[in-house]
Design a protein around this motif. Structure first.
Motif, mmCIF file in Angstrom:
data_model
loop_
_atom_site.group_PDB
_atom_site.id
_atom_site.type_symbol
_atom_site.label_atom_id
_atom_site.label_comp_id
_atom_site.label_asym_id
_atom_site.label_seq_id
_atom_site.Cartn_x
_atom_site.Cartn_y
_atom_site.Cartn_z
ATOM 1 N N THR A 1 72.503 35.954 55.594
ATOM 2 C CA THR A 1 73.210 35.881 53.894
ATOM 3 C C THR A 1 71.953 34.990 53.826
ATOM 4 O OG1 THR A 1 74.276 34.626 53.862
ATOM 5 C CG2 THR A 1 74.912 36.318 54.185
ATOM 6 N N ASP A 2 71.097 35.009 52.139
ATOM 7 C CA ASP A 2 70.207 34.321 51.699
ATOM 8 C C ASP A 2 71.109 32.406 52.088
ATOM 9 O OD1 ASP A 2 68.458 36.112 51.558
ATOM 10 O OD2 ASP A 2 68.903 37.167 49.626
ATOM 11 N N GLU A 3 72.320 32.941 51.386
ATOM 12 C CA GLU A 3 73.258 31.401 51.081
ATOM 13 C C GLU A 3 72.631 30.918 52.955
ATOM 14 O OE1 GLU A 3 76.710 29.125 49.911
ATOM 15 O OE2 GLU A 3 77.436 31.440 49.884
ATOM 16 N N GLN A 4 73.046 31.784 53.851
ATOM 17 C CA GLN A 4 73.368 30.924 55.024
ATOM 18 C C GLN A 4 71.712 30.548 55.866
ATOM 19 O OE1 GLN A 4 74.936 34.157 57.301
ATOM 20 N NE2 GLN A 4 76.549 33.033 57.482
ATOM 21 N N ARG A 5 71.042 31.167 55.215
ATOM 22 C CA ARG A 5 69.251 30.085 55.216
ATOM 23 C C ARG A 5 69.183 29.021 54.995
ATOM 24 N NH1 ARG A 5 64.076 30.758 52.709
ATOM 25 N NH2 ARG A 5 62.498 30.642 54.693
ATOM 26 N N ARG A 6 69.406 29.534 53.101
ATOM 27 C CA ARG A 6 69.038 28.558 52.076
ATOM 28 C C ARG A 6 69.784 27.617 52.772
ATOM 29 N NH1 ARG A 6 71.548 25.864 47.793
ATOM 30 N NH2 ARG A 6 74.004 27.406 48.250
ATOM 31 N N ASN A 7 70.989 26.781 53.586
ATOM 32 C CA ASN A 7 71.943 25.894 54.287
ATOM 33 C C ASN A 7 71.108 25.757 55.224
ATOM 34 O OD1 ASN A 7 73.526 26.358 51.907
ATOM 35 N ND2 ASN A 7 74.912 27.475 53.162
ATOM 36 N N ALA A 8 70.065 26.771 55.793
ATOM 37 C CA ALA A 8 69.746 26.626 57.514
ATOM 38 C C ALA A 8 68.568 25.318 57.084
ATOM 39 C CB ALA A 8 69.660 27.738 58.248
ATOM 40 N N LYS A 9 68.132 26.463 55.814
ATOM 41 C CA LYS A 9 66.725 25.558 55.627
ATOM 42 C C LYS A 9 66.648 23.949 55.365
ATOM 43 C CE LYS A 9 62.637 26.125 52.535
ATOM 44 N NZ LYS A 9 62.208 26.754 51.206
ATOM 45 N N ALA A 10 68.274 23.622 54.396
ATOM 46 C CA ALA A 10 68.395 22.103 54.015
ATOM 47 C C ALA A 10 68.202 21.486 55.732
ATOM 48 C CB ALA A 10 69.372 22.265 53.501
ATOM 49 N N VAL A 11 69.133 22.325 56.437
ATOM 50 C CA VAL A 11 69.620 21.454 57.543
ATOM 51 C C VAL A 11 68.790 20.696 58.693
ATOM 52 C CG1 VAL A 11 71.135 20.825 60.222
ATOM 53 C CG2 VAL A 11 71.854 22.377 58.244
ATOM 54 N N ASN A 12 67.304 22.366 58.935
ATOM 55 C CA ASN A 12 66.435 21.746 59.981
ATOM 56 C C ASN A 12 65.505 20.727 58.987
ATOM 57 O OD1 ASN A 12 66.216 24.147 61.272
ATOM 58 N ND2 ASN A 12 65.303 25.367 60.153
ATOM 59 N N PHE B 1 76.697 13.238 54.498
ATOM 60 C CA PHE B 1 76.756 12.811 52.660
ATOM 61 C C PHE B 1 75.872 13.291 52.440
ATOM 62 C CE2 PHE B 1 76.015 10.207 49.025
ATOM 63 C CZ PHE B 1 76.707 10.381 48.653
ATOM 64 N N GLY B 2 74.133 13.194 53.126
ATOM 65 C CA GLY B 2 73.387 13.295 51.995
ATOM 66 C C GLY B 2 73.097 15.196 52.066
ATOM 67 N N LEU B 3 73.647 15.486 53.467
ATOM 68 C CA LEU B 3 73.515 17.131 52.989
ATOM 69 C C LEU B 3 74.324 17.696 51.817
ATOM 70 C CD1 LEU B 3 72.280 19.936 54.998
ATOM 71 C CD2 LEU B 3 73.643 19.821 56.187
ATOM 72 N N SER B 4 75.231 17.710 51.850
ATOM 73 C CA SER B 4 76.843 18.113 51.300
ATOM 74 C C SER B 4 75.931 17.527 49.802
ATOM 75 C CB SER B 4 77.644 16.295 51.485
ATOM 76 O OG SER B 4 77.520 15.718 50.927
ATOM 77 N N GLN B 5 75.634 16.776 48.898
ATOM 78 C CA GLN B 5 74.892 16.224 47.850
ATOM 79 C C GLN B 5 73.855 17.524 47.691
ATOM 80 O OE1 GLN B 5 77.000 13.907 46.810
ATOM 81 N NE2 GLN B 5 75.503 13.135 45.490
ATOM 82 N N ARG C 1 81.245 17.292 51.756
ATOM 83 C CA ARG C 1 81.261 16.376 53.413
ATOM 84 C C ARG C 1 81.397 16.604 54.604
ATOM 85 N NH1 ARG C 1 80.971 9.720 53.094
ATOM 86 N NH2 ARG C 1 79.639 10.486 54.951
ATOM 87 N N LYS C 2 82.550 17.421 55.155
ATOM 88 C CA LYS C 2 83.513 17.875 55.659
ATOM 89 C C LYS C 2 82.577 19.257 56.306
ATOM 90 C CE LYS C 2 87.715 20.359 58.186
ATOM 91 N NZ LYS C 2 88.875 20.172 57.654
ATOM 92 N N GLU C 3 82.467 20.002 55.526
ATOM 93 C CA GLU C 3 81.217 22.121 55.310
ATOM 94 C C GLU C 3 79.956 21.422 55.399
ATOM 95 O OE1 GLU C 3 82.190 24.770 53.006
ATOM 96 O OE2 GLU C 3 82.007 22.790 51.809
ATOM 97 N N ALA C 4 79.364 19.986 55.094
ATOM 98 C CA ALA C 4 78.077 19.535 55.885
ATOM 99 C C ALA C 4 77.866 18.729 57.625
ATOM 100 C CB ALA C 4 77.588 18.063 54.870
ATOM 101 N N LYS C 5 78.942 18.246 57.171
ATOM 102 C CA LYS C 5 79.048 17.634 58.782
ATOM 103 C C LYS C 5 80.162 18.887 59.820
ATOM 104 C CE LYS C 5 82.136 14.026 62.148
ATOM 105 N NZ LYS C 5 82.967 14.979 62.635
ATOM 106 N N GLU C 6 80.117 20.238 59.725
ATOM 107 C CA GLU C 6 80.526 20.851 60.238
ATOM 108 C C GLU C 6 78.964 22.094 60.259
ATOM 109 O OE1 GLU C 6 83.153 23.896 58.959
ATOM 110 O OE2 GLU C 6 84.747 21.950 59.517
ATOM 111 N N TYR C 7 77.831 21.899 59.373
ATOM 112 C CA TYR C 7 76.703 22.424 59.690
ATOM 113 C C TYR C 7 76.093 21.540 60.534
ATOM 114 C CZ TYR C 7 77.216 25.431 55.661
ATOM 115 O OH TYR C 7 77.874 26.407 54.779
ATOM 116 N N ILE C 8 76.122 20.700 60.602
ATOM 117 C CA ILE C 8 75.019 19.510 61.548
ATOM 118 C C ILE C 8 75.822 19.824 62.902
ATOM 119 C CG2 ILE C 8 74.450 17.178 61.795
ATOM 120 C CD1 ILE C 8 74.565 16.818 59.003
ATOM 121 N N GLU C 9 77.044 19.922 62.881
ATOM 122 C CA GLU C 9 77.327 19.974 64.554
ATOM 123 C C GLU C 9 76.838 21.614 65.081
ATOM 124 O OE1 GLU C 9 81.623 18.662 63.986
ATOM 125 O OE2 GLU C 9 81.326 16.950 63.994
#
Length: 894
Positions: free
Chosen positions: A716-727, A737-741, A747-755
């Motif tokens: 999805t577009d949202e998944q791509r946007r989130n992946a771009k932020a992580v990249n 914390f930075g990703l969650s902002q 922060r829990k979701e952001a931590k899961e994305y990074i993991e």
């Protein structure tokens, strides 16, 4: 007049200096801030008191505990910070090198040693000053003993002085009674218990009335206030222990004779070497009037001003002979708006100052310099900041390009920058200190605030010294710097990137970029109108007029008048920083308007109005490009900063429209696509990331598919946007914390994305962890081209500083490699344009983007040159992609 003795509480002053002076390190990465601060305080008291004797007392080991024991109890202190602990033995070594007596005694603290020496010396009629940050020492004050407590306020050291009368005026007790005041209060810093809840005022009032603890204990039933009475009654034994621990001994069995601690001979060969080692630049000046370093180095006797035409000709003829071989010469150009003089060193004993005078005209001097440079090809002309003077050597040109070989020079400033990219300066004074172990008077010391033109008439002797000293320093340093670059595996970086780049940047500065001045004026008017509208809307929402640019007034409006939540008030008022306002903006439209107002006001003042002053008579802006400013290796732009043109908001982008090519030309703009991610793929060797790039996949969509475990076509577009932020976040060491902002998620979701990201790309996790561990071990990071970034913060005991250092360690090799690649691309494009004898010119570089002002009949050729030059700048495991556009202004081309 009585003799004077200064006693210094070593650990106390060192500790105070450590927390009062920002972190400093020398070239070896040794922390030096505590020593630097200690010495500043030491010199302050030496200058003030001019003592006959001086002694510094230390605890024998780092003071992590108190030696005094009361019924098995030892008061404890917080462990010493590693960066401070490292400096304690170095400080002792430095003091001993300065011939200052250092005293330590097993089983006793420094304050006991100070107390003993002070009382014994005072008994002999010597006036004693005790310098310490510890108020326990007030108990030692008497008519011959002054307690001096330094306090730093806003970077300035102030001193509180205490004789017995001063102690009484402050606490209402005698120095001896002060021990009992301290016993009641306790000392939280040393974990010494007293009477809980009894502070300085209450403790002082009680001792003023009863004069001793014994008397206090005899009158427990009548103590006031009631809370103090209860606390003291319940803690009698604890208070007795506190008194024992607070009382300073004055009978330590110490082998000390005051006659052996005479003050003097601080500045000698041993201390000079250590001051140099720790880079205490300002303090090295204290050696100027000693035999250790003469005000005038030995080479001064060989300085010779020559203006006789025959002598000048002989010097230049010899310079041509030397430059045509392999020996080096040193060259210092002295000019303001025009060429004033030259400092030239041909050997250790041939150092000349050649001014423009009589037969030696400016054009003659430029011609003869060109003769010297034209025959050099072995990096044997040593100078600094060569880019600033290349226009002097433009006697011969082809198609506008000067016929100067970049192989002629060694730029000592750039070479020194590569070795220590975080240094403040790379001038001749810094070079002399680091590479020659010599302290030269600086340009400011020699010329003060005089301009070069004024110095010719008002301070010629010092101008001669400046020109000759700098040329001599370049001459003497060149080989040493070259050897160090080679030993550090950075000479290829210097030889193939930084030196050739000088000529590219010089040409870019010479060409400049054309500006449509009327369009700039019109743009300013549009901004002014929008700002006025916003002002009225903000005033209407606020209910009153106020200064929107005043954080203090704005804070009152938002958090008091309008009652917005989460206002954090400090001494200067509420914070109205961008991050604070951005959190409020979604719920409060007026805050959005304020943010827009700030952006537009910045655009108007900095760009729409600010750029006008930089437009030259030819209608172009000739900015300055700097090679030695950033620690990352990126080129910076100043006067004006054309690399910081805002492009995220539409009104910001519009500023690019005022930059236009000259008649008969267009702009070609080429931009690397995701270069840092591609470098990450190459350097980490991660097969999945490499495969994604080699298959021309949408990298963010491919990452999303990996991270979220879905087929590529279902991302999805949202998944791509989130992946771009992580990249991109991974490259910059972004935390959860930075990703969650960034993504407005928990922060829990952001931590899961990074993991998930690291689980999908495990090689990247290993690679990044390796970058951090390598930097911790070495103290620096390296790019693919061995560009070094020193990271002293990574070894800090301070969590925030250490975290910053770790983020730098993750990012610097990638960002630095990107900087190296764009530089190689610039060199490629510049050389190809020159070799093809084209009229088109490279005029601007902004991070990963190159802008070429291209003749309309050369567009196809230049497009190919740009694509080839950028794509082939380096061979990676993934392709380098370049976005190339054409336009009649910079906005259209971008």
């Amino acid at each position: 007049m009585s003799e004077k003795l200064i006693l210094i509480d070593g650990h106390s002053i060192l500790n105070r200096a450590f927390y009062g002076v920002p972190d400093l390190t020398n070239a070896e990465g040794i922390h030096t801030n505590a020593m630097y601060g200690f010495l500043n305080i030491l010199f302050k008291f030496l200058d003030e008191e001019k003592p006959d004797y001086i002694t510094v007392a230390f605890d024998l080991s780092a003071p992590t505990f108190r030696h005094k024991v009361f019924d098995g109890y030892k008061g404890t202190r917080k462990p010493m910070q590693p960066e401070l602990k490292q400096q304690v033995p170095l400080m002792k070594e430095l003091l001993k090198a300065m011939n200052i007596t250092v005293v330590e005694q097993e089983g006793y603290e420094a304050d006991d040693i100070l107390g003993t020496i002070a009382k014994e010396s005072a008994a002999k009629g010597i006036d004693v000053s005790i310098v310490s940050g510890d108020r326990d020492l007030l108990q030692l004050a008497d008519e011959h003993i002054k307690i001096r407590i330094p306090k730093t306020k806003k970077g300035v050291t102030e001193v509180e002085d205490y004789y017995p009368s001063d102690v009484f005026n402050l606490y209402g007790v005698t120095p001896h009674e002060f021990i009992d005041v301290k016993a009641l209060m306790g000392d939280t810093s040393d974990n010494i218990p007293g009477a809980p809840g009894v502070g300085p005022k209450t403790a002082s009032a009680i001792i003023q009335k009863y004069h001793s603890l014994d008397n206090v204990f005899e009158h427990l039933c009548e103590l006031k206030p009631p809370k103090a009475k209860i606390s003291i009654t319940e803690n009698v034994e604890q208070i007795k222990m506190s008194r024992f621990l607070s009382e300073i001994k004055i009978d330590v069995p110490i082998d000390y004779k005051v006659e052996d601690s005479k003050a003097g001979d601080f500045f000698n060969e041993n201390s000079y070497e250590l001051f140099k080692k720790y880079n205490f630049k300002n303090m090295l000046k204290k050696f100027e009037n000693t035999d250790i370093i003469a005000k005038d180095p030995e080479c001064y006797e060989y300085f010779k001003k020559i203006s006789d035409f025959a002598d000048v000709e002989n010097v230049f003829n010899k310079a041509v002979d030397i430059a045509g071989g392999i020996e080096k010469i040193g060259l210092s150009i002295v000019r303001e708006n025009e060429l004033i003089a030259v400092g030239i060193t041909l050997s250790d004993t041939e150092i000349y100052y050649i001014p423009v005078s009589g037969f030696v005209t400016e054009s003659y001097l430029a011609d003869r310099l060109s003769d010297v440079v034209s025959v050099a090809s072995n990096r044997n002309i040593a100078s600094a900041n060569i880019k600033d003077y290349l226009d002097i050597f433009e006697k011969d040109k082809i198609n506008g390009y000067p016929l100067v070989s970049e192989k002629a020079f060694i730029d000592t400033a750039i070479a020194a920058y590569l070795l220590h990219p975080s240094n403040e300066s790379y001038d001749y004074e810094s070079l002399g200190r680091e590479f020659l172990s010599l302290t030269y008077p600086s340009k400011t010391e020699l010329l003060g605030k005089l301009s070069i033109n004024k110095a010719v008439n008002e301070a010629e002797d010092n101008l001669i010294k400046y020109a000759c000293l700098s040329s001599y320093a370049y001459y003497k340093c060149a080989d040493k710097i070259t050897e160090q670059l080679k030993s550090e595996n950075m000479y290829e970086l210097f030889e193939t990137i930084e030196m050739p780049l000088i000529f590219v940047l010089f040409e870019m500065q010479q060409q400049g970029i054309s500006v449509d001045k009327q369009a700039l004026v019109d743009y300013s008017k549009v901004l002014g109108t929008k700002i006025s509208v916003l002002e009225k809307e903000i005033y209407e929402a606020a209910g009153e007029e106020f200064n929107i640019n005043s954080p203090k007034q704005l804070g009152v409006i938002l958090f008091e008048r309008l009652g917005m939540p989460n206002g954090k008030k400090t001494k200067s008022g509420y914070s109205t920083a961008a991050d604070v306002l951005e959190k409020l903006a979604p719920d409060y439209p007026v805050v959005s308007k304020i943010l827009e107002y700030r952006q537009l006001a910045k655009l108007k003042s900095t760009y729409a109005d600010g750029l006008t002053q930089y437009i030259s008579e030819d209608g172009r802006i000739h900015g300055t490009f700097n090679q030695t400013i950033t620690a990352t290796g990126r080129i910076s732009s100043t006067e004006p900063n054309l690399q910081n043109i805002p492009i995220r908001m539409e009104m910001g982008k519009a500023i690019r429209k005022v930059f236009v090519p000259k008649d008969g030309f267009v702009f070609l703009d080429a931009d690397y696509s995701q270069i840092e991610l591609r470098i990450l793929a190459h350097m980490s060797g991660d097969e999945k990331l490499i495969e994604a790039y080699n298959s021309s996949a949408d990298i963010h969509r491919a990452t999303a598919a990996q991270v979220f475990g879905v087929p590529l076509e279902e991302v999805t577009d949202e998944q791509r946007r989130n992946a771009k932020a992580v990249n991109f976040g991974i490259i910059y060491g972004m935390s959860s914390f930075g990703l969650s902002q960034d993504l407005s998620i928990s922060r829990k979701e952001a931590k899961e994305y990074i993991e998930r990201y690291f689980a999908s790309y495990p090689t990247i996790k290993t690679f990044i962890d390796g970058l951090v561990s390598d930097a911790k071990e070495k103290g620096y990071s390296l790019t693919m081209y061995n560009r070094r970034r020193e990271i002293p913060e990574i070894k800090s005991s301070n969590f925030m500083q250490r975290s910053f250092g770790e983020r730098v360690a993750m990012n610097a090799p990638i960002q630095g490699t990107a900087a190296d690649i764009i530089k190689l691309a610039m060199i490629n494009v510049y050389n190809a344009l020159k070799e093809h004898n084209l009229r088109s010119r490279l005029i601007l570089q902004v991070h990963d983007e190159l802008l070429v002002e291209t003749a309309e009949d050369e567009v196809d050729t230049v497009k190919q040159i740009m694509l080839d030059g950028m794509k082939n700048a380096v061979s990676l495991k993934v392709p380098l992609e370049v976005d190339l556009k054409e336009g009649k202004d910079w906005l259209e081309a971008h």
